[in-house]
Scaffold this motif. Structure first.
Motif, PDB file in Angstrom:
ATOM      1  N   ASP A 432     -26.843  17.645  33.130  1.00 18.92           N
ATOM      2  CA  ASP A 432     -27.572  16.497  32.455  1.00 18.92           C
ATOM      3  C   ASP A 432     -26.585  15.024  32.512  1.00 18.92           C
ATOM      4  OD1 ASP A 432     -30.212  17.624  32.393  1.00 18.92           O
ATOM      5  OD2 ASP A 432     -29.834  19.128  30.814  1.00 18.92           O
ATOM      6  N   ARG A 433     -27.160  13.995  31.659  1.00 15.57           N
ATOM      7  CA  ARG A 433     -26.223  12.749  32.153  1.00 15.57           C
ATOM      8  C   ARG A 433     -27.341  12.272  30.799  1.00 15.57           C
ATOM      9  NH1 ARG A 433     -24.044  13.701  36.625  1.00 15.57           N
ATOM     10  NH2 ARG A 433     -22.044  13.687  36.793  1.00 15.57           N
ATOM     11  N   GLU A 434     -27.110  11.475  29.682  1.00 20.54           N
ATOM     12  CA  GLU A 434     -27.769  10.554  28.753  1.00 20.54           C
ATOM     13  C   GLU A 434     -26.710   9.276  27.930  1.00 20.54           C
ATOM     14  OE1 GLU A 434     -28.991  11.395  23.975  1.00 20.54           O
ATOM     15  OE2 GLU A 434     -29.617  12.665  25.294  1.00 20.54           O
ATOM     16  N   THR A 435     -27.153   8.332  28.441  1.00 23.59           N
ATOM     17  CA  THR A 435     -26.260   7.465  27.946  1.00 23.59           C
ATOM     18  C   THR A 435     -27.273   6.519  27.011  1.00 23.59           C
ATOM     19  OG1 THR A 435     -25.474   6.984  29.752  1.00 23.59           O
ATOM     20  CG2 THR A 435     -25.030   5.144  28.275  1.00 23.59           C
ATOM     21  N   ALA A 436     -26.905   5.712  25.477  1.00 25.47           N
ATOM     22  CA  ALA A 436     -27.507   5.501  24.850  1.00 25.47           C
ATOM     23  C   ALA A 436     -26.631   4.269  24.053  1.00 25.47           C
ATOM     24  CB  ALA A 436     -28.243   6.650  23.692  1.00 25.47           C
ATOM     25  N   THR A 437     -27.931   3.493  23.581  1.00 23.13           N
ATOM     26  CA  THR A 437     -27.512   2.375  22.164  1.00 23.13           C
ATOM     27  C   THR A 437     -28.106   2.588  21.290  1.00 23.13           C
ATOM     28  OG1 THR A 437     -28.590   0.696  23.441  1.00 23.13           O
ATOM     29  CG2 THR A 437     -26.315   0.777  24.000  1.00 23.13           C
ATOM     30  N   TYR A 438     -27.325   2.211  20.154  1.00 25.60           N
ATOM     31  CA  TYR A 438     -28.269   2.664  19.345  1.00 25.60           C
ATOM     32  C   TYR A 438     -28.384   1.336  17.798  1.00 25.60           C
ATOM     33  CZ  TYR A 438     -24.480   5.222  17.675  1.00 25.60           C
ATOM     34  OH  TYR A 438     -23.511   6.164  17.094  1.00 25.60           O
ATOM     35  N   ALA A 439     -28.911   1.072  16.997  1.00 26.97           N
ATOM     36  CA  ALA A 439     -28.321  -0.243  15.999  1.00 26.97           C
ATOM     37  C   ALA A 439     -29.012   0.572  14.852  1.00 26.97           C
ATOM     38  CB  ALA A 439     -28.985  -1.320  16.421  1.00 26.97           C
ATOM     39  N   ALA A 440     -28.781  -0.138  13.788  1.00 32.07           N
ATOM     40  CA  ALA A 440     -30.018   0.833  12.448  1.00 32.07           C
ATOM     41  C   ALA A 440     -29.145  -0.288  11.005  1.00 32.07           C
ATOM     42  CB  ALA A 440     -29.635   1.887  12.171  1.00 32.07           C
ATOM     43  N   GLY A 441     -30.021  -1.467  10.286  1.00 38.07           N
ATOM     44  CA  GLY A 441     -29.997  -1.520   9.522  1.00 38.07           C
ATOM     45  C   GLY A 441     -30.577  -0.963   8.149  1.00 38.07           C
ATOM     46  N   ARG A 442     -29.798  -1.677   7.653  1.00 39.84           N
ATOM     47  CA  ARG A 442     -30.122  -0.905   6.267  1.00 39.84           C
ATOM     48  C   ARG A 442     -30.582  -2.724   4.758  1.00 39.84           C
ATOM     49  NH1 ARG A 442     -27.872   1.169   0.911  1.00 39.84           N
ATOM     50  NH2 ARG A 442     -29.560   2.431  -0.304  1.00 39.84           N
ATOM     51  N   TRP A 443     -31.926  -3.012   4.434  1.00 44.18           N
ATOM     52  CA  TRP A 443     -32.368  -4.252   4.393  1.00 44.18           C
ATOM     53  C   TRP A 443     -32.162  -4.316   2.655  1.00 44.18           C
ATOM     54  CZ3 TRP A 443     -31.443  -7.381   8.582  1.00 44.18           C
ATOM     55  CH2 TRP A 443     -31.608  -6.816   9.650  1.00 44.18           C
ATOM     56  N   SER A 444     -31.577  -4.975   1.827  1.00 40.32           N
ATOM     57  CA  SER A 444     -32.157  -5.156   0.526  1.00 40.32           C
ATOM     58  C   SER A 444     -33.157  -6.141   0.783  1.00 40.32           C
ATOM     59  CB  SER A 444     -30.548  -5.432  -0.278  1.00 40.32           C
ATOM     60  OG  SER A 444     -31.187  -5.760  -2.000  1.00 40.32           O
ATOM     61  N   LEU A 445     -34.084  -5.112   0.194  1.00 41.33           N
ATOM     62  CA  LEU A 445     -35.801  -6.806   0.701  1.00 41.33           C
ATOM     63  C   LEU A 445     -35.354  -7.566  -1.250  1.00 41.33           C
ATOM     64  CD1 LEU A 445     -37.588  -4.996   2.352  1.00 41.33           C
ATOM     65  CD2 LEU A 445     -36.463  -6.799   3.060  1.00 41.33           C
ATOM     66  N   THR A 446     -35.488  -6.507  -1.965  1.00 42.16           N
ATOM     67  CA  THR A 446     -35.479  -6.727  -3.390  1.00 42.16           C
ATOM     68  C   THR A 446     -34.127  -5.402  -4.340  1.00 42.16           C
ATOM     69  OG1 THR A 446     -37.142  -4.972  -4.694  1.00 42.16           O
ATOM     70  CG2 THR A 446     -38.212  -7.854  -3.714  1.00 42.16           C
ATOM     71  N   ASP A 447     -34.297  -5.648  -5.571  1.00 42.56           N
ATOM     72  CA  ASP A 447     -33.486  -5.179  -6.388  1.00 42.56           C
ATOM     73  C   ASP A 447     -33.656  -3.778  -6.663  1.00 42.56           C
ATOM     74  OD1 ASP A 447     -31.891  -7.565  -6.847  1.00 42.56           O
ATOM     75  OD2 ASP A 447     -32.440  -7.406  -9.047  1.00 42.56           O
ATOM     76  N   SER A 448     -35.200  -3.514  -6.540  1.00 40.95           N
ATOM     77  CA  SER A 448     -35.435  -2.439  -6.437  1.00 40.95           C
ATOM     78  C   SER A 448     -36.206  -1.392  -5.072  1.00 40.95           C
ATOM     79  CB  SER A 448     -37.380  -2.397  -6.643  1.00 40.95           C
ATOM     80  OG  SER A 448     -36.588  -2.924  -8.397  1.00 40.95           O
ATOM     81  N   LEU A 449     -36.375  -2.423  -3.429  1.00 41.59           N
ATOM     82  CA  LEU A 449     -36.746  -1.761  -2.211  1.00 41.59           C
ATOM     83  C   LEU A 449     -36.028  -2.438  -1.285  1.00 41.59           C
ATOM     84  CD1 LEU A 449     -39.833  -1.606  -1.147  1.00 41.59           C
ATOM     85  CD2 LEU A 449     -39.946  -3.996  -0.932  1.00 41.59           C
ATOM     86  N   THR A 450     -35.651  -1.077  -0.774  1.00 41.63           N
ATOM     87  CA  THR A 450     -34.679  -1.147   0.157  1.00 41.63           C
ATOM     88  C   THR A 450     -35.786  -0.694   1.742  1.00 41.63           C
ATOM     89  OG1 THR A 450     -32.553  -0.355  -0.589  1.00 41.63           O
ATOM     90  CG2 THR A 450     -32.939  -0.610   1.833  1.00 41.63           C
ATOM     91  N   ALA A 451     -34.889  -1.392   2.748  1.00 43.93           N
ATOM     92  CA  ALA A 451     -35.650  -1.432   4.231  1.00 43.93           C
ATOM     93  C   ALA A 451     -34.684  -0.634   5.231  1.00 43.93           C
ATOM     94  CB  ALA A 451     -36.374  -1.914   5.064  1.00 43.93           C
ATOM     95  N   ILE A 452     -35.158   0.575   6.016  1.00 40.70           N
ATOM     96  CA  ILE A 452     -34.625   1.000   6.959  1.00 40.70           C
ATOM     97  C   ILE A 452     -34.706   1.096   8.101  1.00 40.70           C
ATOM     98  CG2 ILE A 452     -33.306   2.881   7.263  1.00 40.70           C
ATOM     99  CD1 ILE A 452     -32.093   3.747   5.129  1.00 40.70           C
TER     100      ILE A 452
END
Length: 725
Positions: A432-452
């Motif tokens: 079995d062979r597997e190749t992958a690329t990945y990206a993730a962001g942690r976004w400070s939308l407001t002082d109280s709200l965060t998105a990933i």
């Protein structure tokens, strides 16, 4: 060949494009002053603190869900961390002990030396070492994986395709290894227990160079034990060595290797029949074993890794890991199959076989992570790529005498002539062979709200054959998107929501011996996470729902074999709730409590996977007794609701033609412990397990002609005397 399900692929790509396109716009719309995310360190730290250095039931940041170090309330999924202190308090010396006490995880011990794990109703096949995903060749663990090398075990429940390849909706188990310390630390622990158990583990860590720029650690151990099962015994040898070197002020090189052997005499291959031909349930003594006196099952694991970590400008960090895992298994096994008669107890037949297995896996993982400014706010980004290759070779050499009748189990003493293993040969050889690329962001939308948000693109390729059947499959650029939101209600409470898509290739065969198409689906989760007592106590309330298409369902066995064939079933849903409480309640009381309710239904709304308990609960805690310095008392209880499994129809007696259902009533297992520091640097810990001597079947995962199981351990005890410097 390409077998990508096109409609699902387009839907995933559209969702990913929407997420990636909208978040920067939302961020840019914010006009507040730049704000750094709380509890995220972007300084040049060498590594996060180990749990063994705290003596706590809680852990700091985790990295299992993604490469960022996220705190308890910053991860939009349910996470359980079993720390070193918990393992030491309750003598959790192998991974089965650890996962058995983890919220929402069921340990399916179908034999003595082969174990499956389920979470939220589905098999766990995502495993990591120090955050590096390891493709699973089989959905089980062979032998006993000891915990002597690990600082803690992190379990993220739900789909985690971003960091572990495909998006399996069960859980991801991350083994965090012990690392060297700058100061000299040493310990020796000696254990004696029931069934002639003997164990010793030594651990030495400290600086190798006078400047402290080079640090090393060695862990070595040995264990030998008999069992409540007739003729069964196991011997383990463990070694782990790791070296860290500060090549520069910003460059860290780590080299490590571990080896563990687990050699078993008279293991269970298969287990005890669960019913008679008339459909009534069997009820054997707990010590009953179907193994022969010559059978054995030896497993060896070699685990090597190299890591290079570089601190970069602007708070960024890059890390590369090369990881090699080799599992060797050699065995001569004795299986008893068939259904006994209720009156004569006869009807079991012999099946001896030699079996050798070698799995060699290489994994290369590189990534960079750090902060950046956008829309007058500070965010975090992870960019990475991984490559893996898994080579599997196994061979079965069948013994003479397959099908020979055997005496009743209540007369069986393991005395069976060792046959010649020349009655046919079959096996596997595939890569079995597997190749992958990945990206993730942690976004400070407001002082109280965060998105990933995150996206992983995966290329999978398999070539070779297994027992005469081709293993050739190929999937190109399969995308697994991830999205989560965290809203801080105040300084102590956060609500979250997460969404993950599922793409899981399957190895099961249909009636035509063709591989089933991959599972496709989605996983949703909503939750509330809180911190109390100055972050010493963490709580989680999680609601989850998983929808899957083309899930393998066993519908029969191939003629003349015990091997099942499957069909793909659409509309399988798993939904439920998980509750967890963990922490240091006071300076004297440490607690861990977990509860899970899961409901699994098929497309018609009928209950599915009845062998998985609907209700599962754990509670463990310790209390430092006031007035008696050094004395600590504790208890642990694990409870599960009733389970069942349909086994076909009765073939004899007044119930002939009626459906056979094997049932295991709800039960609880209670363990007790007492620990006493009887001298400076010396401690004695007594663990008494299953103090009520509860009798229960370990697992009902196997069904039909393969329907077998065995009983859990009766009451037993162990005493550990340790010296810590």
């Amino acid at each position: 060949m390409s077998r990508i399900p096109q409609p699902a692929f387009r839907r995933k790509a559209l969702f990913s494009a929407i997420v990636c396109a909208t978040l920067p716009a939302v961020v840019a719309a914010q006009d507040s002053e730049p704000t750094a995310l709380e509890a995220i360190s972007v300084t040049a730290e060498r590594s996060q603190a180990s749990s063994e250095s705290t003596g706590s039931y809680t852990s700091g940041a985790t990295t299992t869900s993604m490469k960022m170090e996220l705190g308890h309330r910053e991860t939009p999924q349910a996470v359980t961390v079993v720390t070193r202190q918990q393992m030491d308090d309750f003598a959790q010396n192998d991974i089965n002990d650890v996962l058995e006490g983890t919220t929402g995880v069921t340990v399916e011990s179908v034999e003595t030396d082969r174990t499956y794990y389920t979470s939220r109703g589905f098999d766990i096949n995502n495993f990591q070492y120090d955050g590096v995903g390891l493709p699973a060749v089989y959905d089980n663990v062979q032998g006993e994986l000891d915990t002597a090398f690990f600082d803690r075990v992190e379990v993220v429940r739900g789909a985690n395709g971003l960091m572990s390849g495909t998006g399996n909706p069960s859980a991801t188990v991350n083994f965090i290894r012990k690392r060297p310390t700058a100061d000299t630390n040493a310990s020796v622990a000696v254990t004696g227990g029931s069934w002639d158990k003997k164990r010793i583990v030594g651990d030495l860590s400290g600086s190798v160079s006078e400047s402290g720029a080079v640090r090393g650690r060695v862990v070595a151990g040995y264990e030998d034990k008999d069992s409540y099962l007739d003729r069964y015994s196991n011997e383990k040898q463990m070694f782990y060595g790791v070296l860290e070197a500060d090549l520069t002020d910003t460059t860290l090189l780590t080299l490590g290797h571990s080896t563990q052997t687990s050699d078993t005499d008279s293991p269970l291959w298969g287990a005890l029949p669960l019913f008679y031909t008339d459909g009534t349930a069997t009820d054997y003594a707990r010590s009953t074993s179907t193994a022969s006196d010559w059978s054995y099952w030896d497993n060896t694991q070699h685990n090597s890794f190299v890591e290079l970590q570089q601190e970069l400008a602007g708070g960024w960090r890059a890390k590369g890991t090369v990881f090699r895992l080799e599992n060797d298994s050699e065995s001569e096994l004795f299986y008893q199959y068939g259904t006994p008669d209720a009156e004569t107890e006869e009807g079991l037949l012999a099946y001896p076989s030699q079996y050798d297995l070698n799995v060699e896996q290489w994994v290369v993982d590189t990534y960079a992570t750090g902060p950046f400014n956008l829309g007058n706010r500070t965010h975090e980004l992870v960019l990475g790529a991984s490559w893996s290759r898994s080579e599997t070779v196994d061979e079965s050499r069948y013994g003479q005498g397959i099908g020979n009748p055997l005496p009743p189990l209540n007369e069986w003493d393991g005395n069976y002539p060792r046959p010649a293993f020349d009655n046919g040969v079959a096996g596997s050889d595939w890569t079995d062979r597997e190749t992958a690329t990945y990206a993730a962001g942690r976004w400070s939308l407001t002082d109280s709200l965060t998105a990933i948000t995150g996206l992983r693109l995966t290329w999978l390729d398999s070539k070779g054959e297994s027992y005469g059947l081709t293993k050739e499959t190929s999937y190109d650029a399969v995308d697994t998107p991830y999205a989560g939101l965290i809203y801080d209600l105040n300084d102590d409470h956060s609500v979250y929501a997460s969404y993950t898509e599922i793409f899981t290739p399957q190895t099961e065969l249909d009636v035509n011996r063709d591989r089933l198409d991959p599972i496709d689906g989605v996983n949703y989760e909503l939750g509330l996470k809180s911190e109390f007592l100055q972050d010493r106590v963490n709580t989680t309330v999680a609601l989850f729902q998983t929808e899957q298409q083309n899930v393998a369902e066993a519908v029969g066995t191939f003629p003349g074999t015990q091997d099942a064939f499957y069909r793909g079933v659409d509309g399988v849903e798993s939904q439920g709730v998980e509750l967890e409480f963990v922490g240091d309640v006071t300076d004297r009381i440490q607690l861990f409590a977990g509860y899970t309710y899961v409901d699994i239904e098929d497309s018609d709304g009928n209950s599915a996977k009845s062998f998985v308990p609907e209700h599962l609960a754990q509670l463990r805690g310790t209390w430092k007794v006031p007035g008696i310095e050094g004395l600590k008392l504790g208890s642990k209880v694990r409870w599960q609701s009733s389970i069942s499994q349909e086994q076909g129809v009765a073939t004899a007696g007044p119930n002939a033609g009626a459906t056979i259902v094997t049932e295991q009533d709800s039960y609880a297992v209670l363990d007790l412990m007492a620990s006493y520091d009887f001298a400076r640097d010396w401690n004695a810990t007594l663990n008494v397990n299953n103090v009520t001597d509860e009798k229960y079947i370990e697992s009902l995962k196997k069904f039909g002609t393969s329907a077998q199981g065995f009983y859990g351990e009766p009451a037993n005890a162990s005493l550990t005397v340790s010296w810590v410097y």
